[in-house]
Design an enzyme around this catalytic site. Structure first.
Site, mmCIF file in Angstrom:
data_model
loop_
_atom_site.group_PDB
_atom_site.id
_atom_site.type_symbol
_atom_site.label_atom_id
_atom_site.label_comp_id
_atom_site.label_asym_id
_atom_site.label_seq_id
_atom_site.Cartn_x
_atom_site.Cartn_y
_atom_site.Cartn_z
ATOM 1 N N GLU A 170 36.470 46.577 13.506
ATOM 2 C CA GLU A 170 35.563 47.008 13.460
ATOM 3 C C GLU A 170 35.539 47.841 14.579
ATOM 4 O O GLU A 170 34.736 47.403 15.271
ATOM 5 C CB GLU A 170 34.257 46.976 13.279
ATOM 6 C CG GLU A 170 34.299 47.033 11.068
ATOM 7 C CD GLU A 170 34.279 47.966 10.213
ATOM 8 O OE1 GLU A 170 34.071 49.374 11.246
ATOM 9 O OE2 GLU A 170 33.895 47.244 9.844
ATOM 10 N N PHE A 212 27.946 42.977 20.826
ATOM 11 C CA PHE A 212 26.553 43.307 21.624
ATOM 12 C C PHE A 212 25.710 43.673 20.980
ATOM 13 O O PHE A 212 24.578 43.669 21.086
ATOM 14 C CB PHE A 212 26.399 43.466 23.240
ATOM 15 C CG PHE A 212 26.532 44.461 24.023
ATOM 16 C CD1 PHE A 212 25.542 45.614 23.652
ATOM 17 C CD2 PHE A 212 28.228 44.635 24.339
ATOM 18 C CE1 PHE A 212 25.676 46.514 24.142
ATOM 19 C CE2 PHE A 212 27.804 45.963 25.268
ATOM 20 C CZ PHE A 212 27.211 46.829 24.861
ATOM 21 N N LYS A 272 31.109 34.001 15.767
ATOM 22 C CA LYS A 272 31.386 33.701 17.111
ATOM 23 C C LYS A 272 30.134 35.028 18.045
ATOM 24 O O LYS A 272 31.810 35.987 17.992
ATOM 25 C CB LYS A 272 33.109 33.820 18.001
ATOM 26 C CG LYS A 272 33.003 33.091 18.981
ATOM 27 C CD LYS A 272 32.443 33.500 20.471
ATOM 28 C CE LYS A 272 32.962 35.309 21.397
ATOM 29 N NZ LYS A 272 32.263 35.573 22.127
ATOM 30 N N GLY A 282 23.062 56.194 12.467
ATOM 31 C CA GLY A 282 22.259 55.765 11.301
ATOM 32 C C GLY A 282 22.948 55.369 9.799
ATOM 33 O O GLY A 282 22.493 55.959 9.007
ATOM 34 N N GLY A 337 36.604 32.976 21.905
ATOM 35 C CA GLY A 337 37.617 33.981 21.322
ATOM 36 C C GLY A 337 38.386 33.481 20.563
ATOM 37 O O GLY A 337 38.659 33.567 19.069
ATOM 38 N N GLY A 372 39.859 44.885 19.987
ATOM 39 C CA GLY A 372 40.030 44.822 19.021
ATOM 40 C C GLY A 372 41.853 44.867 18.947
ATOM 41 O O GLY A 372 42.674 44.331 17.997
ATOM 42 N N SER A 393 35.027 45.728 20.979
ATOM 43 C CA SER A 393 36.300 47.011 21.694
ATOM 44 C C SER A 393 37.481 47.435 21.039
ATOM 45 O O SER A 393 37.944 46.753 20.540
ATOM 46 C CB SER A 393 35.696 47.166 23.130
ATOM 47 O OG SER A 393 36.598 45.840 23.449
ATOM 48 N N CYS A 435 28.483 52.034 18.036
ATOM 49 C CA CYS A 435 29.420 52.679 18.257
ATOM 50 C C CYS A 435 29.999 54.198 16.802
ATOM 51 O O CYS A 435 30.693 54.968 17.549
ATOM 52 C CB CYS A 435 30.581 51.439 16.669
ATOM 53 S SG CYS A 435 29.276 51.605 15.264
HETATM 54 P P1 NAD Z 1 33.925 43.098 23.361
HETATM 55 O O1 NAD Z 1 35.201 43.915 22.991
HETATM 56 O O2 NAD Z 1 33.606 43.043 24.297
HETATM 57 O O3 NAD Z 1 33.260 42.008 22.571
HETATM 58 C C1 NAD Z 1 33.817 42.096 21.062
HETATM 59 C C2 NAD Z 1 33.883 39.944 20.820
HETATM 60 O O4 NAD Z 1 34.472 39.835 21.231
HETATM 61 C C3 NAD Z 1 33.013 39.391 21.585
HETATM 62 O O5 NAD Z 1 32.158 38.166 21.105
HETATM 63 C C4 NAD Z 1 34.061 38.746 22.843
HETATM 64 O O6 NAD Z 1 33.149 37.810 23.054
HETATM 65 C C5 NAD Z 1 34.527 38.551 21.840
HETATM 66 N N1 NAD Z 1 35.938 38.400 23.216
HETATM 67 C C6 NAD Z 1 36.257 38.928 24.291
HETATM 68 N N2 NAD Z 1 37.814 38.995 24.583
HETATM 69 C C7 NAD Z 1 38.550 38.089 22.953
HETATM 70 C C8 NAD Z 1 39.192 37.627 23.089
HETATM 71 N N3 NAD Z 1 40.388 38.484 23.948
HETATM 72 N N4 NAD Z 1 40.055 36.968 21.909
HETATM 73 C C9 NAD Z 1 38.856 37.203 21.374
HETATM 74 N N5 NAD Z 1 38.057 37.463 21.609
HETATM 75 C C10 NAD Z 1 36.917 38.401 22.321
HETATM 76 O O7 NAD Z 1 32.726 44.452 22.554
HETATM 77 P P2 NAD Z 1 31.108 44.784 23.396
HETATM 78 O O8 NAD Z 1 31.030 45.014 24.528
HETATM 79 O O9 NAD Z 1 30.636 43.718 22.696
HETATM 80 O O10 NAD Z 1 31.126 45.966 22.296
HETATM 81 C C11 NAD Z 1 31.063 46.933 22.078
HETATM 82 C C12 NAD Z 1 32.102 47.969 21.794
HETATM 83 O O11 NAD Z 1 32.073 47.181 20.002
HETATM 84 C C13 NAD Z 1 32.004 49.414 21.639
HETATM 85 O O12 NAD Z 1 33.181 49.836 21.057
HETATM 86 C C14 NAD Z 1 31.661 49.659 20.094
HETATM 87 O O13 NAD Z 1 31.921 50.602 19.623
HETATM 88 C C15 NAD Z 1 31.739 48.326 19.122
HETATM 89 N N6 NAD Z 1 31.535 48.478 18.162
HETATM 90 C C16 NAD Z 1 31.762 48.629 16.747
HETATM 91 C C17 NAD Z 1 31.904 48.646 15.849
HETATM 92 C C18 NAD Z 1 31.730 49.091 14.151
HETATM 93 O O14 NAD Z 1 31.234 49.008 13.076
HETATM 94 N N7 NAD Z 1 33.131 50.073 14.370
HETATM 95 C C19 NAD Z 1 30.369 48.407 15.418
HETATM 96 C C20 NAD Z 1 29.497 47.926 17.167
HETATM 97 C C21 NAD Z 1 29.911 47.752 18.179
#
Ligand code: NAD
Length: 533
Positions: free
Chosen positions: A283, A181, A205, A482, A245, A266, A262, A317
């Site tokens: 990521e 998000f 997605k 950044g 997803g 992941g 997350s 992140c």
């Molecule tokens: P999240 O893990 O809750 O969701 C990410 C995506 O996964 C969403 O599209 C969600 O719908 C989907 N999803 C959820 N459950 C799933 C499943 N079982 N199977 C497949 N897809 C599924 O993450 P969030 O709360 O949206 O984002 C915040 C997290 O993202 C933080 O941990 C942040 O550090 C990380 N992030 C990392 C980077 C990077 O480049 N390293 C960049 C941006 C955000």
């Protein structure tokens, strides 16, 4: 500041529900209807017969739109269309694909401010960061245009006479992008630009809580594809929650999954894709530290840490979550930093003077509240913050006070240090030797970003060398947050080892073949193996 003037135009009065002008103006500037349930699936046509998902404004609590997500049948259909689109697109010469990316870049640039405002409205980050995110998409398109003429393979010397070896990159297939998000536009941009240049079909997605950003972006991209006679499913969209997803990740029709989110999700996604031998790019979460040496220029370091920890309300992140201060400057640094925290302008992220908007959702508020409770329970010294902003005009949104704490324990394996708190909570500790700070920096599971503040070359050499920081982004006199698109972006360890954007990241979006070609009249075996009869 957060006033919600109701729309009085005839168009809005005809609508089934009233939307604030604040929201309606932004949506209409991007041709997103405000009066109907929006189709959230694009595979060349806009459809959507799955569950209805609401987009909720984090600032006001207003429902911005209702989106019809992908039903299981629509998802399968989108996958078929993606495969067909890939079969077509892989035959389009790469420089021609680059030309289409150039047009996408222009179309995005034309809508940059409106799209940036939508990011701010739906995600909650301040407007300049929302616009910056769109700019990142524009930048990576520029990069990919050039790349489309430079996705070169290699010519390798063969040990066999009259032979040559080529390493050849070809388009890979269908690339699914699952995004988080907090960067509802840029993360997709990084992936789409490279994936398109490489000749793939990309299926997005997005996060279930930022569907409007994904619809707006897809409309812009689809317009360009249509103008060029390219199948829309080259850049398809399937909105939805966990079920959608999971189905994307499990599908053998998806050659590569690029997942941003997350560590917890992941881990599941990584295992699933690996179990079917798909390609995976992860990521994941970061838990980033800034280390400040006594010779640091505090006039640069303090504002940078301020942005690193508070920017995007601590929801990057790469946000700075851990602050390691040398004993000699610790008190002065914290005093200056607290002064800056005291000056933060909180409010509607769409207002240009605002520096701190709301958290994206109530889950974020709970993460914040739990972290503060843990700090209090473990007798941390909370220097500033620690509560929600619950008075008007903040009561309808997810506003929390940016917080600085000095935990009692300096043990980096302690939960408060070792987990990513996705909220503006900064934990500080004091060290005496750089080696100690590097050890703390490296002791956590995550490995995304880190920065050292020093003017001493010897410290810098240690920091970026073999005994230095183990993160994917290792900065000196630059904050943790950044990044630019030119360098490969990503983190090590539980951040997932993925690399996106610049550097060699494009090499993941192709399938590589080693082609040995014999143009001699003999058929010798390698390593001198003799198999003659
Ligand atoms: P999240 O893990 O809750 O969701 C990410 C995506 O996964 C969403 O599209 C969600 O719908 C989907 N999803 C959820 N459950 C799933 C499943 N079982 N199977 C497949 N897809 C599924 O993450 P969030 O709360 O949206 O984002 C915040 C997290 O993202 C933080 O941990 C942040 O550090 C990380 N992030 C990392 C980077 C990077 O480049 N390293 C960049 C941006 C955000």
């Amino acid at each position: 500041m957060l006033a919600r003037r109701t729309v009085t135009s005839v168009r809005a009065l005809r609508a089934t529900r009233l939307l604030s002008t604040r929201a309606a103006d932004i949506l209409s500037s991007l041709d997103i209807p405000t009066s109907v349930e929006l189709p959230g699936v694009y595979d060349g046509n806009w459809v959507g017969n799955g569950d209805i998902m609401e987009s909720v404004c984090p600032t006001t609590g207003e429902v911005l739109a209702r989106v019809k997500t992908a039903s299981p049948e629509e998802l399968q259909h989108a996958l078929i269309k993606s495969r067909e689109a890939y079969r077509f697109f892989r035959t389009v010469p790469a420089p021609r694909r680059g030309e289409i990316l150039r047009q996408i870049r222009q179309a995005l640039s034309d809508k940059r401010d409106a799209l940036g405002a939508l990011v701010s409205l739906e995600m909650g980050k301040i407007r300049t960061e929302g616009v910056g995110e769109v700019q990142e998409f524009v930048d990576i398109c520029d990069y990919a245009v050039g790349l489309s003429r430079m996705m070169n393979g290699n010519v390798v010397s063969s040990e066999r006479p009259g032979h040559t070896i080529l390493e050849v990159p070809n388009p890979l297939g269908v690339v699914a992008v699952l995004s988080a998000f907090n960067f509802p536009v840029a993360v997709y941009g990084w992936n789409l630009a490279l994936s398109m240049a490489a000749g793939n079909a990309t299926l997005w997605k997005p996060s279930p809580s930022t569907p409007l950003c994904s619809i707006a972006v897809t409309k812009i991209v689809a317009g360009v594809l249509e103008k060029n006679g390219i199948p829309g499913a080259v850049a398809g969209l399937v909105t939805g929650g966990k079920d959608v997803g999971e189905a994307v990740v499990e599908s053998r029709d998806v050659d590569m999954v690029s997942f941003t989110g997350s560590e917890a999700i992941g881990r599941i996604v990584g295992k699933t894709v690996q179990s079917r031998f798909g390609k995976i790019l992860l990521e994941l979460g970061g838990n980033n530290a800034s280390v400040v040496m006594p010779d640091a220029d505090l006039s640069v370091a303090v504002p940078s840490v301020f942005f690193g920890s508070i920017g995007t309300a601590g929801q990057r992140c790469t946000s700075t979550r851990r602050l390691y201060l040398h004993r000699k400057i610790a008190s002065e640094f914290l005093e200056l930093l607290q002064k800056m925290y005291g000056s933060i302008r909180v409010g509607d992220p769409l207002v240009s003077s605002t520096l701190l908007g709301p958290l994206h959702n109530t889950t974020g508020v709970n993460i914040f509240t739990d972290a503060v409770k843990h700090l209090r329970d473990s007798e941390a010294n909370i220097l500033t913050g620690g509560s929600r902003y619950s008075e008007t005009p903040f009561d309808k949104g997810n506003f929390v006070q940016p917080t600085i704490a000095i935990p009692k324990s300096v043990d980096p394996t302690d939960k408060i240090w070792s987990t990513e708190t996705f909220a503006p909570v900064l934990c500080a500790a004091v060290f005496d030797e750089l080696e100690e700070a590097i050890e703390w920096n490296n002791a956590v599971p995550q490995g995304l970003s880190s920065s050292l503040w020093t003017r001493d070359l010897r410290n810098m050499g240690k920091w970026i060398g073999p005994s230095g920081s183990d993160t994917g982004i290792v900065n000196v006199n630059v904050g943790t947050s950044g990044a630019e698109i030119g360098a490969a972006f990503g983190g090590n360890k539980s951040t997932g080892w993925g690399r996106e954007s610049g550097g060699d990241a494009w090499k993941q979006y192709v399938r590589w073949s080693a082609c040995t070609i014999n143009f001699s009249d003999e058929a010798p075996l390698a390593q001198g193996v003799d198999f003659s009869v």
